[in-house]
Design a protein around this motif. Structure first.
Motif, PDB file in Angstrom:
ATOM      1  N   ARG A 261     -20.300  -7.887  20.571  1.00 46.08           N
ATOM      2  CA  ARG A 261     -20.148  -9.319  20.682  1.00 46.08           C
ATOM      3  C   ARG A 261     -20.409  -9.987  19.328  1.00 46.08           C
ATOM      4  O   ARG A 261     -19.689 -10.892  18.909  1.00 46.08           O
ATOM      5  N   ARG A 262     -21.436  -9.482  18.658  1.00 47.55           N
ATOM      6  CA  ARG A 262     -21.736 -10.034  17.329  1.00 47.55           C
ATOM      7  C   ARG A 262     -20.589  -9.817  16.375  1.00 47.55           C
ATOM      8  O   ARG A 262     -20.180 -10.704  15.642  1.00 47.55           O
TER       9      ARG A 262
ATOM     10  N   THR B  55     -17.821 -12.259  17.101  1.00 46.33           N
ATOM     11  CA  THR B  55     -18.025 -13.703  17.034  1.00 46.33           C
ATOM     12  C   THR B  55     -18.779 -14.169  15.797  1.00 46.33           C
ATOM     13  O   THR B  55     -18.799 -15.347  15.519  1.00 46.33           O
ATOM     14  N   GLU B  56     -19.424 -13.251  15.092  1.00 46.26           N
ATOM     15  CA  GLU B  56     -20.250 -13.691  13.963  1.00 46.26           C
ATOM     16  C   GLU B  56     -19.669 -13.269  12.626  1.00 46.26           C
ATOM     17  O   GLU B  56     -19.061 -12.207  12.508  1.00 46.26           O
TER      18      GLU B  56
ATOM     19  N   ALA C 155     -21.125 -18.434  13.036  1.00 44.92           N
ATOM     20  CA  ALA C 155     -19.945 -18.104  13.834  1.00 44.92           C
ATOM     21  C   ALA C 155     -18.779 -17.808  12.889  1.00 44.92           C
ATOM     22  O   ALA C 155     -18.694 -18.384  11.808  1.00 44.92           O
ATOM     23  N   ASN C 156     -17.901 -16.891  13.289  1.00 46.27           N
ATOM     24  CA  ASN C 156     -16.737 -16.613  12.450  1.00 46.27           C
ATOM     25  C   ASN C 156     -15.576 -17.531  12.831  1.00 46.27           C
ATOM     26  O   ASN C 156     -15.703 -18.373  13.707  1.00 46.27           O
TER      27      ASN C 156
ATOM     28  N   ARG D 147     -14.473 -17.431  16.562  1.00 46.12           N
ATOM     29  CA  ARG D 147     -15.398 -18.123  17.454  1.00 46.12           C
ATOM     30  C   ARG D 147     -15.273 -19.646  17.282  1.00 46.12           C
ATOM     31  O   ARG D 147     -15.260 -20.391  18.246  1.00 46.12           O
TER      32      ARG D 147
ATOM     33  N   HIS E 248     -12.182 -20.955  18.917  1.00 43.74           N
ATOM     34  CA  HIS E 248     -12.345 -20.941  20.365  1.00 43.74           C
ATOM     35  C   HIS E 248     -13.188 -22.146  20.821  1.00 43.74           C
ATOM     36  O   HIS E 248     -12.819 -22.867  21.746  1.00 43.74           O
ATOM     37  N   VAL E 249     -14.322 -22.359  20.148  1.00 48.13           N
ATOM     38  CA  VAL E 249     -15.227 -23.434  20.565  1.00 48.13           C
ATOM     39  C   VAL E 249     -14.617 -24.805  20.254  1.00 48.13           C
ATOM     40  O   VAL E 249     -14.696 -25.727  21.057  1.00 48.13           O
TER      41      VAL E 249
ATOM     42  N   ALA F 273     -20.256 -22.567  11.553  1.00 50.14           N
ATOM     43  CA  ALA F 273     -19.278 -21.488  11.373  1.00 50.14           C
ATOM     44  C   ALA F 273     -18.933 -21.345   9.897  1.00 50.14           C
ATOM     45  O   ALA F 273     -18.946 -22.318   9.150  1.00 50.14           O
TER      46      ALA F 273
END
Lengths: 425, 127
Positions: free
Chosen positions: A259-260, A263-264, A271-272, A275, A278-279, A338
């Motif tokens: 997950r990291r 998304t990271e 956050a990358n 991510r 998406h957000v 991000a």
């Protein structure tokens, strides 16, 4: 003559290959590159050195350099199908946001080969399928995995099944009578949709799917997939909700790492791009539906190239990490930091009007100004420029970018806000 | 023979125009010191001069008749080059670019030439 023909044949093969191939050294300098790779890379370079892979990718995949640096074995696969989100927002011509997949193999201590392909269409299809998949996955799984709660139209829990206790540690009695928001909002991660909003969406659409962290009674966390389905009387009035919960991860380190990774940002833990995209997408939807102001800060470290040139890449990386730590510690849990590019960051501020965003930006600006990064004998000071914008029907990313550009032009280390009216005038 | 050499020397990358390129014989275009590529409206390579074949390391005969932006010049198959010919029927512009001649990143200047109604669009390549 045969050798010539063979060499020409090989060149033709590489010129025509429908996949990008690049051979680089450890600093990213390109030894060989085929046209398909350059087709994708050159538009990203924007004036940066077209002879260096990392320079061309710095704006949208700064992590690749760190991934290769952090890869210790003398040879092997550094990443496989790593996704590079080229567009953060869908392009204005209605096309899908462009995504590249990148595979890097280290050949020896000096050389690596990168393979690039355009996976825009696959990613768009995946996105369209994802909701359906989530739905089917929860249908097909063992019934014992479900916890089922009944929720009143007002959002209070009025019943729970035995699996609920097994999954969360809470007894049924401990849940009944509490509000759903009380049980789930507290432990939700940054950027999650609030329960009241989920209830409203489920009432409107019939159902709502969410995935988030949930805390058990003993304090441990699990990744929880939730289907909130509205119950209606025959005449259509809302009578309540059924909430179905699945523990989709077993707290394994692997799942956490995965997950990291997805998304990271590798270097800073922010956050990358994927991510962020998406957000942002989701927060814009919420903004359109609720009208709650959504603000965005675009941040660029001033003269960052000079830091790299004067003190080296490792010091530059330490500055970026320090920056991300400082900002992450200062913003609220619902905000999202991000990393969008080499030295370019964004902070998404849900439920925040522009004036408040501007004062948050000023606080962050001061914190960065006071920050010192220790690297060897040096104590490095940096400043950052900030552009703020609030969602207003025009492209909030572009307007925050524009404000950032104004901040850069007016001397850096300052905050500029874009007002829709001012921009339109 | 003498006169033709002089003529060619005066036709520089920056000044040669589309009509002159169209009027030239294959041998004359081969004598130009920069790459010359002519592509028809289907994207098929109709002109590929010797200078360009030598820079790219390719055999002219195998390039002629192939889809230029698919087989030889994918690096130009984006909004910076190929799309411009689609969007702008008349075009005369010089842009700095990076090609991958023989798989080496190579800084070049490209001159994009098109005229509404002309059968071929020309791309000139100067290293």
């Amino acid at each position: 003559m045969d050798d010539v023909t063979e060499a020409e044949g090989l060149l033709e093969f590489l010129y025509a290959a429908p996949v990008g191939l690049v051979q680089i050294d450890m600093s990213g300098d390109i030894a060989m590159i085929n046209p398909h790779a350059m087709k994708h890379l050159l538009p990203l370079a924007q004036g940066r050195d077209p002879g260096n892979l990392f320079a061309m990718l710095d704006r949208c995949a700064p992590e690749l350099r760190n991934m290769l640096e952090a890869f210790e074995p003398s040879r092997g696969s550094v990443c496989d199908g790593h996704r590079i989100m080229v567009d953060l927002a869908p392009p204005t011509d209605g096309a899908d946001p462009k995504v590249l997949a990148c595979t890097v193999v280290k050949l020896d201590a000096e050389r690596a080969i990168a393979c690039l392909s355009d996976v825009t269409l696959q990613v768009a299809q995946e996105r369209r399928l994802k909701q359906a998949e989530t739905w089917f996955a929860s249908l097909l799984n063992d019934v014992n995995d479900y916890a089922v709660l009944s929720v009143t139209a007002d959002g209070l829990i009025d019943a729970a099944n035995a699996s609920w206790t097994k999954q969360s540690g809470y007894s049924c009695d401990a849940a009944v009578g509490r509000s759903m928001a009380d049980l789930f909002d507290r432990t939700a991660g940054a950027g999650a949709i609030a329960v009241c909003e989920q209830l409203r969406l489920a009432a409107r659409d019939g159902w709502h799917l969410a995935e988030d962290w949930h805390e058990r009674l003993d304090g441990s966390r699990y990744w929880c997939q939730r289907l909130l389905a509205a119950r209606t009387a025959p005449e259509g009035d809302l009578t309540g909700y059924t909430l179905v919960l699945r523990d989709v991860r077993r707290d394994s380190q692997d799942a956490h790492d995965l997950r990291r990774l997805l998304t990271e940002d590798h270097l800073t833990g922010a956050a990358n791009r994927a991510r962020f995209q998406h957000v942002l997408d989701r927060e814009l939807k919420t903004w359109r539906e609720t009208g709650a102001p959504l603000s965005l800060l675009m941040i660029d470290l001033d003269h960052f190239k000079q830091v790299n040139d004067d003190y080296g890449h490792l010091a530059g990386d330490a500055v970026l990490r320090g920056f991300a730590e400082t900002v992450a510690a200062a913003i609220r849990p619902t905000d999202l930091l991000a990393r969008l590019g080499g030295e370019e960051f964004a902070v998404l501020l849900p439920a925040t009007p522009l004036e408040e965003a501007r004062s948050i930006a000023n606080e962050l600006r001061t914190l960065i100004e006071d920050m010192r990064t220790v690297s060897g004998p040096h104590r490095i000071a940096v400043t950052a420029s900030f552009g703020c914008a609030v969602a207003s029907g025009q492209d909030v990313l572009a307007r925050a970018d524009e404000a950032l550009y104004v901040a850069k032009r007016s001397g850096r280390n300052c905050v500029q806000a874009a007002r829709p009216a001012a921009i339109a005038a | 023979m003498e006169t033709s050499v002089v003529t060619i020397a005066q036709l520089s990358f920056d000044t040669i125009d589309l009509a002159e390129l169209e009027a030239m014989a294959e041998g004359e275009r081969d004598g130009l010191p920069f790459g010359v590529v002519g592509v028809d409206h289907q994207g098929t390579t109709q002109v590929y001069n010797r200078t360009e074949a030598a820079m790219a390391g390719l055999d002219r005969e195998s390039v002629l008749g192939s889809g230029f932006f698919e087989t030889v010049a994918q690096c130009m198959n984006n909004f910076m080059v190929a799309q411009r010919f689609e969007d702008e029927p008349t075009l005369d512009e010089i842009i700095p670019y990076v090609l991958t001649l023989r798989m080496r990143p190579t800084r070049v200047r490209l001159r994009l030439l098109a005229r509404a109604g002309a059968p071929l669009r020309f791309i000139l390549i100067e290293r």
